[in-house]
Design a protein around this motif. Structure first.
Motif, PDB file in Angstrom:
ATOM      1  N   MET A   1      50.174  38.455  36.105  1.00 58.78           N
ATOM      2  CA  MET A   1      48.811  38.616  35.613  1.00 58.78           C
ATOM      3  C   MET A   1      47.865  38.654  36.804  1.00 58.78           C
ATOM      4  SD  MET A   1      46.694  38.861  32.994  1.00 58.78           S
ATOM      5  CE  MET A   1      47.693  38.344  31.576  1.00 58.78           C
ATOM      6  N   MET A   2      47.147  39.719  36.930  1.00 58.56           N
ATOM      7  CA  MET A   2      46.248  39.923  38.061  1.00 58.56           C
ATOM      8  C   MET A   2      44.806  39.758  37.582  1.00 58.56           C
ATOM      9  SD  MET A   2      46.049  43.338  40.359  1.00 58.56           S
ATOM     10  CE  MET A   2      44.628  43.742  41.364  1.00 58.56           C
ATOM     11  N   ILE A   3      44.088  38.790  38.162  1.00 60.98           N
ATOM     12  CA  ILE A   3      42.710  38.506  37.791  1.00 60.98           C
ATOM     13  C   ILE A   3      41.821  38.888  38.959  1.00 60.98           C
ATOM     14  CG2 ILE A   3      41.058  36.734  37.108  1.00 60.98           C
ATOM     15  CD1 ILE A   3      43.453  35.143  35.993  1.00 60.98           C
ATOM     16  N   ALA A   4      40.993  39.904  38.763  1.00 59.55           N
ATOM     17  CA  ALA A   4      40.088  40.359  39.811  1.00 59.55           C
ATOM     18  C   ALA A   4      38.751  39.642  39.698  1.00 59.55           C
ATOM     19  CB  ALA A   4      39.888  41.870  39.708  1.00 59.55           C
ATOM     20  N   VAL A   5      38.167  39.329  40.849  1.00 55.77           N
ATOM     21  CA  VAL A   5      36.819  38.770  40.914  1.00 55.77           C
ATOM     22  C   VAL A   5      36.031  39.697  41.838  1.00 55.77           C
ATOM     23  CG1 VAL A   5      35.414  36.735  41.407  1.00 55.77           C
ATOM     24  CG2 VAL A   5      37.797  36.453  40.677  1.00 55.77           C
ATOM     25  N   PHE A   6      34.877  40.186  41.377  1.00 50.57           N
ATOM     26  CA  PHE A   6      34.170  41.191  42.166  1.00 50.57           C
ATOM     27  C   PHE A   6      32.685  41.176  41.860  1.00 50.57           C
ATOM     28  CE2 PHE A   6      34.704  43.222  38.131  1.00 50.57           C
ATOM     29  CZ  PHE A   6      33.772  44.257  38.023  1.00 50.57           C
ATOM     30  N   SER A   7      31.938  41.935  42.666  1.00 51.65           N
ATOM     31  CA  SER A   7      30.510  42.140  42.434  1.00 51.65           C
ATOM     32  C   SER A   7      30.208  43.618  42.595  1.00 51.65           C
ATOM     33  CB  SER A   7      29.671  41.319  43.420  1.00 51.65           C
ATOM     34  OG  SER A   7      29.768  41.857  44.726  1.00 51.65           O
ATOM     35  N   LEU A   8      28.994  44.001  42.237  1.00 55.66           N
ATOM     36  CA  LEU A   8      28.546  45.376  42.414  1.00 55.66           C
ATOM     37  C   LEU A   8      27.568  45.521  43.564  1.00 55.66           C
ATOM     38  CD1 LEU A   8      27.998  46.429  38.698  1.00 55.66           C
ATOM     39  CD2 LEU A   8      29.964  46.917  40.157  1.00 55.66           C
ATOM     40  N   SER A   9      26.928  44.438  43.962  1.00 59.21           N
ATOM     41  CA  SER A   9      25.970  44.496  45.062  1.00 59.21           C
ATOM     42  C   SER A   9      25.684  43.096  45.552  1.00 59.21           C
ATOM     43  CB  SER A   9      24.661  45.164  44.618  1.00 59.21           C
ATOM     44  OG  SER A   9      24.024  44.378  43.628  1.00 59.21           O
ATOM     45  N   GLY A  10      25.089  43.026  46.729  1.00 65.38           N
ATOM     46  CA  GLY A  10      24.678  41.741  47.256  1.00 65.38           C
ATOM     47  C   GLY A  10      25.846  40.841  47.614  1.00 65.38           C
ATOM     48  N   ALA A  11      25.565  39.559  47.702  1.00 65.56           N
ATOM     49  CA  ALA A  11      26.574  38.557  48.053  1.00 65.56           C
ATOM     50  C   ALA A  11      26.442  37.369  47.109  1.00 65.56           C
ATOM     51  CB  ALA A  11      26.397  38.120  49.504  1.00 65.56           C
ATOM     52  N   PRO A  12      26.854  37.531  45.853  1.00 68.35           N
ATOM     53  CA  PRO A  12      26.635  36.478  44.858  1.00 68.35           C
ATOM     54  C   PRO A  12      27.664  35.346  44.889  1.00 68.35           C
ATOM     55  CG  PRO A  12      27.669  38.358  43.822  1.00 68.35           C
ATOM     56  CD  PRO A  12      27.413  38.752  45.256  1.00 68.35           C
ATOM     57  N   ILE A 116      44.752  35.588  41.856  1.00 67.78           N
ATOM     58  CA  ILE A 116      43.311  35.826  41.847  1.00 67.78           C
ATOM     59  C   ILE A 116      43.002  36.749  43.011  1.00 67.78           C
ATOM     60  CG2 ILE A 116      41.034  34.765  42.130  1.00 67.78           C
ATOM     61  CD1 ILE A 116      42.269  32.219  40.879  1.00 67.78           C
ATOM     62  N   VAL A 117      42.463  37.918  42.711  1.00 70.90           N
ATOM     63  CA  VAL A 117      42.241  38.939  43.735  1.00 70.90           C
ATOM     64  C   VAL A 117      40.740  39.090  43.966  1.00 70.90           C
ATOM     65  CG1 VAL A 117      42.699  41.324  44.419  1.00 70.90           C
ATOM     66  CG2 VAL A 117      44.363  40.091  43.020  1.00 70.90           C
ATOM     67  N   ASP A 118      40.307  38.705  45.148  1.00 69.92           N
ATOM     68  CA  ASP A 118      38.901  38.773  45.542  1.00 69.92           C
ATOM     69  C   ASP A 118      38.612  40.182  46.053  1.00 69.92           C
ATOM     70  OD1 ASP A 118      36.465  38.642  46.846  1.00 69.92           O
ATOM     71  OD2 ASP A 118      37.131  37.193  48.363  1.00 69.92           O
ATOM     72  N   LEU A 119      37.951  40.992  45.223  1.00 66.93           N
ATOM     73  CA  LEU A 119      37.663  42.378  45.580  1.00 66.93           C
ATOM     74  C   LEU A 119      36.340  42.546  46.305  1.00 66.93           C
ATOM     75  CD1 LEU A 119      38.745  44.228  42.302  1.00 66.93           C
ATOM     76  CD2 LEU A 119      40.066  43.902  44.394  1.00 66.93           C
ATOM     77  N   GLY A 120      35.558  41.477  46.414  1.00 66.61           N
ATOM     78  CA  GLY A 120      34.259  41.613  47.046  1.00 66.61           C
ATOM     79  C   GLY A 120      33.380  42.592  46.285  1.00 66.61           C
ATOM     80  N   ARG A 121      32.654  43.409  47.026  1.00 70.84           N
ATOM     81  CA  ARG A 121      31.781  44.405  46.416  1.00 70.84           C
ATOM     82  C   ARG A 121      32.591  45.674  46.132  1.00 70.84           C
ATOM     83  NH1 ARG A 121      26.114  46.659  49.077  1.00 70.84           N
ATOM     84  NH2 ARG A 121      25.604  48.160  47.441  1.00 70.84           N
ATOM     85  N   VAL A 122      32.596  46.111  44.895  1.00 68.58           N
ATOM     86  CA  VAL A 122      33.395  47.266  44.475  1.00 68.58           C
ATOM     87  C   VAL A 122      32.487  48.462  44.206  1.00 68.58           C
ATOM     88  CG1 VAL A 122      34.954  48.180  42.717  1.00 68.58           C
ATOM     89  CG2 VAL A 122      35.227  45.835  43.520  1.00 68.58           C
ATOM     90  N   ARG A 123      32.896  49.590  44.748  1.00 64.17           N
ATOM     91  CA  ARG A 123      32.234  50.867  44.452  1.00 64.17           C
ATOM     92  C   ARG A 123      33.216  51.749  43.689  1.00 64.17           C
ATOM     93  NH1 ARG A 123      30.904  49.392  49.649  1.00 64.17           N
ATOM     94  NH2 ARG A 123      28.669  49.242  50.133  1.00 64.17           N
ATOM     95  N   ASP A 136      44.411  42.877  35.180  1.00 56.94           N
ATOM     96  CA  ASP A 136      44.507  42.588  33.749  1.00 56.94           C
ATOM     97  C   ASP A 136      43.198  42.018  33.206  1.00 56.94           C
ATOM     98  OD1 ASP A 136      47.505  43.033  33.279  1.00 56.94           O
ATOM     99  OD2 ASP A 136      47.490  41.690  35.010  1.00 56.94           O
ATOM    100  N   LEU A 137      42.556  41.179  33.995  1.00 57.88           N
ATOM    101  CA  LEU A 137      41.257  40.612  33.667  1.00 57.88           C
ATOM    102  C   LEU A 137      40.366  40.743  34.898  1.00 57.88           C
ATOM    103  CD1 LEU A 137      42.333  37.245  31.966  1.00 57.88           C
ATOM    104  CD2 LEU A 137      41.461  39.272  30.791  1.00 57.88           C
ATOM    105  N   ALA A 138      39.068  40.866  34.697  1.00 60.18           N
ATOM    106  CA  ALA A 138      38.156  40.986  35.822  1.00 60.18           C
ATOM    107  C   ALA A 138      36.886  40.198  35.553  1.00 60.18           C
ATOM    108  CB  ALA A 138      37.818  42.455  36.090  1.00 60.18           C
ATOM    109  N   VAL A 139      36.466  39.427  36.547  1.00 63.86           N
ATOM    110  CA  VAL A 139      35.248  38.640  36.469  1.00 63.86           C
ATOM    111  C   VAL A 139      34.212  39.300  37.369  1.00 63.86           C
ATOM    112  CG1 VAL A 139      34.171  36.396  36.853  1.00 63.86           C
ATOM    113  CG2 VAL A 139      36.556  36.525  36.084  1.00 63.86           C
ATOM    114  N   LEU A 140      33.142  39.794  36.776  1.00 65.64           N
ATOM    115  CA  LEU A 140      32.056  40.406  37.522  1.00 65.64           C
ATOM    116  C   LEU A 140      30.997  39.340  37.804  1.00 65.64           C
ATOM    117  CD1 LEU A 140      30.281  42.598  38.716  1.00 65.64           C
ATOM    118  CD2 LEU A 140      29.771  43.387  36.399  1.00 65.64           C
ATOM    119  N   VAL A 141      30.828  39.008  39.072  1.00 70.37           N
ATOM    120  CA  VAL A 141      29.857  38.004  39.477  1.00 70.37           C
ATOM    121  C   VAL A 141      28.536  38.703  39.771  1.00 70.37           C
ATOM    122  CG1 VAL A 141      29.375  36.095  41.050  1.00 70.37           C
ATOM    123  CG2 VAL A 141      31.749  36.706  40.528  1.00 70.37           C
ATOM    124  N   CYS A 142      27.470  38.268  39.120  1.00 70.60           N
ATOM    125  CA  CYS A 142      26.179  38.918  39.328  1.00 70.60           C
ATOM    126  C   CYS A 142      25.059  37.901  39.215  1.00 70.60           C
ATOM    127  CB  CYS A 142      25.965  40.050  38.326  1.00 70.60           C
ATOM    128  SG  CYS A 142      25.787  39.513  36.613  1.00 70.60           S
TER     129      CYS A 142
END
Length: 243
Positions: A1-12, A116-123, A136-142
């Motif tokens: 099970m792969m859990i991604a953690v990411f953002s779209l901008s900034g450094a949250p 837990i896969v830290d993707l940082g900022r994703v484009r 499989d699951l993704a947490v968008l930090v904003c």
């Protein structure tokens, strides 16, 4: 099970949240963190670790893509004080991006057990986008401010096309979880407080005195329980739709 953690901008606080989640994960076995931020890694310099073993080694071992070749994520990790395992990325973007391109073509090592896969900022076209699609699951930090929530809403289309079930971890903001979810169109899985003391500890700059009582750690524990509950159907063989 792969859990991604990411953002779209900034450094949250994607990396600090990833470290916190690994530290409070409900299972007794350590859950490895993989640094997969295309801009480069932070954990090695924070904790004065060498850049190897790490994500470059993991990517190299996944290069062939043959089913009988099973890259070993554990062997590519290092152990932080407290027991968390992390697969560190180089600080430079060029080396990290090249490794992520390889991993996105053959991400099976990230799906052995739970990671837990830290993707940082994703484009949408960046090298981390392929790993987001494989998760499989993704947490968008904003951030909870209006501008950031608007950006999330406008990006929801390509995130849904990417594949994983996405939920929000909102830092600050005034609206209720129901209000934010209604505006953005994504569930709110966590509200994260601004907690400088916990952040300093997670980045190797503070002590651990009563760290389990800190607001960020408590919020991470609640989020970890939510994510863990969503991993159970796949792990136990039950059939349940989580989207």
């Amino acid at each position: 099970m792969m859990i991604a953690v990411f953002s779209l901008s900034g450094a949250p606080g994607v990396t600090t949240l990833s470290l916190a989640l690994a530290g409070v994960w409900p299972d007794p076995a350590p859950v490895p963190i993989v640094e997969a931020d295309a801009s480069g890694g932070d954990v090695a310099p924070w904790w004065h670790l060498p850049p190897w073993p790490g994500v470059v080694d993991l990517a190299a071992s996944s290069r062939s893509g043959q089913d009988h070749d099973r890259p070993d994520l554990t062997s590519a990790t290092q152990v932080l004080p407290g027991g968390a395992r992390v697969c560190v990325a180089p600080s430079s973007a060029d080396r990290t991006s090249a490794a992520l391109e390889l991993l996105s073509q053959n991400p099976k090592a990230l799906r052995e057990g739970t990671s837990i896969v830290d993707l940082g900022r994703v484009r949408p076209q960046g090298p981390s986008a392929g790993l987001l699609a494989a998760s499989d699951l993704a947490v968008l930090v904003c951030s909870g401010d209006i501008a950031q929530l608007k950006r999330v809403k406008e990006s929801a289309g390509w995130m849904f096309r990417a594949g994983p079930h996405v939920g929000l971890a909102v830092v600050g903001g005034r609206g209720s979880e129901a209000e934010i979810s209604e505006v953005v169109g994504l569930p709110v899985w966590a509200r994260l407080p601004r907690d400088d003391k916990a952040a300093r500890f997670l980045t190797g700059q503070g002590d651990a005195a009563r760290i389990h009582r800190r607001p960020l750690i408590r919020a991470a524990r609640s989020l970890a329980a939510t994510l863990h509950s969503r991993t159970q159907p796949a792990e136990t063989g039950q059939v349940e739709e989580v989207r």
